[in-house]
Design a protein around this motif. Sequence first.
Motif, PDB file in Angstrom:
ATOM      1  N   GLY A 185     -40.001 -23.007   8.931  1.00 51.23           N
ATOM      2  CA  GLY A 185     -39.340 -22.389   7.789  1.00 51.23           C
ATOM      3  C   GLY A 185     -39.798 -22.922   6.450  1.00 51.23           C
ATOM      4  N   GLU A 186     -40.774 -23.831   6.441  1.00 52.32           N
ATOM      5  CA  GLU A 186     -41.211 -24.445   5.187  1.00 52.32           C
ATOM      6  C   GLU A 186     -42.100 -23.548   4.350  1.00 52.32           C
ATOM      7  N   VAL A 187     -42.869 -22.696   4.971  1.00 50.83           N
ATOM      8  CA  VAL A 187     -43.800 -21.859   4.224  1.00 50.83           C
ATOM      9  C   VAL A 187     -43.308 -20.424   4.251  1.00 50.83           C
ATOM     10  N   ASP A 188     -43.144 -19.853   3.071  1.00 53.14           N
ATOM     11  CA  ASP A 188     -42.787 -18.441   2.997  1.00 53.14           C
ATOM     12  C   ASP A 188     -44.056 -17.616   3.006  1.00 53.14           C
ATOM     13  N   VAL A 189     -44.231 -16.818   4.043  1.00 58.41           N
ATOM     14  CA  VAL A 189     -45.363 -15.910   4.137  1.00 58.41           C
ATOM     15  C   VAL A 189     -44.846 -14.509   3.819  1.00 58.41           C
ATOM     16  N   LEU A 190     -45.398 -13.913   2.789  1.00 57.51           N
ATOM     17  CA  LEU A 190     -45.052 -12.569   2.358  1.00 57.51           C
ATOM     18  C   LEU A 190     -46.035 -11.612   3.006  1.00 57.51           C
ATOM     19  N   THR A 191     -45.512 -10.624   3.735  1.00 60.98           N
ATOM     20  CA  THR A 191     -46.353  -9.622   4.372  1.00 60.98           C
ATOM     21  C   THR A 191     -46.058  -8.279   3.724  1.00 60.98           C
ATOM     22  N   ILE A 192     -47.098  -7.650   3.172  1.00 62.07           N
ATOM     23  CA  ILE A 192     -46.944  -6.368   2.485  1.00 62.07           C
ATOM     24  C   ILE A 192     -47.738  -5.308   3.246  1.00 62.07           C
ATOM     25  N   SER A 193     -47.049  -4.217   3.601  1.00 59.11           N
ATOM     26  CA  SER A 193     -47.727  -3.086   4.240  1.00 59.11           C
ATOM     27  C   SER A 193     -47.688  -1.895   3.281  1.00 59.11           C
ATOM     28  N   ALA A 194     -48.070  -0.736   3.753  1.00 63.23           N
ATOM     29  CA  ALA A 194     -48.103   0.456   2.906  1.00 63.23           C
ATOM     30  C   ALA A 194     -46.714   0.850   2.404  1.00 63.23           C
ATOM     31  N   THR A 195     -45.662   0.606   3.202  1.00 59.86           N
ATOM     32  CA  THR A 195     -44.329   1.089   2.831  1.00 59.86           C
ATOM     33  C   THR A 195     -43.225   0.040   2.887  1.00 59.86           C
ATOM     34  N   ASP A 196     -43.554  -1.211   3.201  1.00 60.60           N
ATOM     35  CA  ASP A 196     -42.515  -2.245   3.222  1.00 60.60           C
ATOM     36  C   ASP A 196     -43.097  -3.617   2.961  1.00 60.60           C
ATOM     37  N   LEU A 197     -42.199  -4.572   2.781  1.00 61.14           N
ATOM     38  CA  LEU A 197     -42.614  -5.966   2.659  1.00 61.14           C
ATOM     39  C   LEU A 197     -41.560  -6.849   3.300  1.00 61.14           C
ATOM     40  N   SER A 198     -41.981  -8.053   3.700  1.00 63.49           N
ATOM     41  CA  SER A 198     -41.044  -8.990   4.318  1.00 63.49           C
ATOM     42  C   SER A 198     -41.508 -10.412   4.067  1.00 63.49           C
ATOM     43  N   PHE A 199     -40.523 -11.328   3.970  1.00 59.31           N
ATOM     44  CA  PHE A 199     -40.772 -12.757   3.892  1.00 59.31           C
ATOM     45  C   PHE A 199     -39.492 -13.470   4.272  1.00 59.31           C
ATOM     46  N   TYR A 200     -39.645 -14.640   4.872  1.00 53.89           N
ATOM     47  CA  TYR A 200     -38.540 -15.450   5.369  1.00 53.89           C
ATOM     48  C   TYR A 200     -37.536 -14.570   6.094  1.00 53.89           C
ATOM     49  N   GLU A 201     -36.308 -14.407   5.601  1.00 52.28           N
ATOM     50  CA  GLU A 201     -35.298 -13.569   6.270  1.00 52.28           C
ATOM     51  C   GLU A 201     -35.091 -12.247   5.548  1.00 52.28           C
ATOM     52  N   ILE A 202     -35.996 -11.877   4.670  1.00 55.26           N
ATOM     53  CA  ILE A 202     -35.823 -10.700   3.819  1.00 55.26           C
ATOM     54  C   ILE A 202     -36.792  -9.596   4.232  1.00 55.26           C
ATOM     55  N   GLY A 203     -36.276  -8.374   4.292  1.00 56.44           N
ATOM     56  CA  GLY A 203     -37.105  -7.204   4.574  1.00 56.44           C
ATOM     57  C   GLY A 203     -36.750  -6.096   3.610  1.00 56.44           C
ATOM     58  N   CYS A 204     -37.746  -5.362   3.133  1.00 58.66           N
ATOM     59  CA  CYS A 204     -37.529  -4.280   2.174  1.00 58.66           C
ATOM     60  C   CYS A 204     -38.344  -3.050   2.553  1.00 58.66           C
ATOM     61  N   LYS A 205     -37.703  -1.897   2.532  1.00 59.11           N
ATOM     62  CA  LYS A 205     -38.375  -0.607   2.614  1.00 59.11           C
ATOM     63  C   LYS A 205     -38.567  -0.162   1.168  1.00 59.11           C
ATOM     64  N   LEU A 206     -39.769   0.277   0.853  1.00 58.88           N
ATOM     65  CA  LEU A 206     -40.115   0.569  -0.526  1.00 58.88           C
ATOM     66  C   LEU A 206     -40.101   2.062  -0.805  1.00 58.88           C
ATOM     67  N   GLY A 207     -39.666   2.408  -2.016  1.00 60.44           N
ATOM     68  CA  GLY A 207     -39.609   3.802  -2.437  1.00 60.44           C
ATOM     69  C   GLY A 207     -40.520   4.052  -3.626  1.00 60.44           C
ATOM     70  N   ARG A 208     -40.034   4.825  -4.567  1.00 60.76           N
ATOM     71  CA  ARG A 208     -40.838   5.215  -5.733  1.00 60.76           C
ATOM     72  C   ARG A 208     -41.333   4.004  -6.499  1.00 60.76           C
ATOM     73  N   SER A 209     -42.536   4.164  -7.057  1.00 60.74           N
ATOM     74  CA  SER A 209     -43.120   3.055  -7.814  1.00 60.74           C
ATOM     75  C   SER A 209     -43.486   3.491  -9.223  1.00 60.74           C
ATOM     76  N   THR A 210     -43.478   2.490 -10.120  1.00 59.52           N
ATOM     77  CA  THR A 210     -43.885   2.676 -11.501  1.00 59.52           C
ATOM     78  C   THR A 210     -44.814   1.536 -11.851  1.00 59.52           C
ATOM     79  N   ARG A 211     -45.966   1.856 -12.421  1.00 56.25           N
ATOM     80  CA  ARG A 211     -46.929   0.825 -12.807  1.00 56.25           C
ATOM     81  C   ARG A 211     -46.907   0.681 -14.320  1.00 56.25           C
TER      82      ARG A 211
END
Length: 128
Positions: free
Chosen positions: A49-75
């Motif tokens: 649990g010491e290193v937080d690895v962030l994994t980003i895919s085309a439609t979601d991301l996750s790290f540690y105990e957190i997961g997110c489904k991604l929607g609309r984006s603004t740059r």
Amino acid sequence: MRYRHRLRQLVLLCLMGALGNPLPVLAEMPTELRGKWSSHPGRCEPVGGEVDVLTISATDLSFYEIGCKLGRSTRSGTSLTLDAQCFKGGSPVRSGKVVLRQHAANEIDLVLQGFSWIAVKPQRYRRC
């Protein structure tokens, strides 16, 4: 036959909109941000649990105990802000924002906004 199938799809979409159940809009994460990122350079696998690895895919991301489904984006410049449905551990899913800011090809900041279980401050990650 084909006409009937299309008509059914149209009716279903109209009903979902009328009932307040809009279709989800999925994000398409830019290719340069996809993959594994680490909060500790040189270490890309969690160790106790010491290193937080962030994994980003085309439609979601996750790290540690957190997961997110991604929607609309603004740059805006080097920042990408995405609507998100996120959870932490066993908590219910909540709506908020994910902000990714790219500093270089191998370095990003991540901020989650609108979630009571995480501080709204940038977390720095380097590409694995």
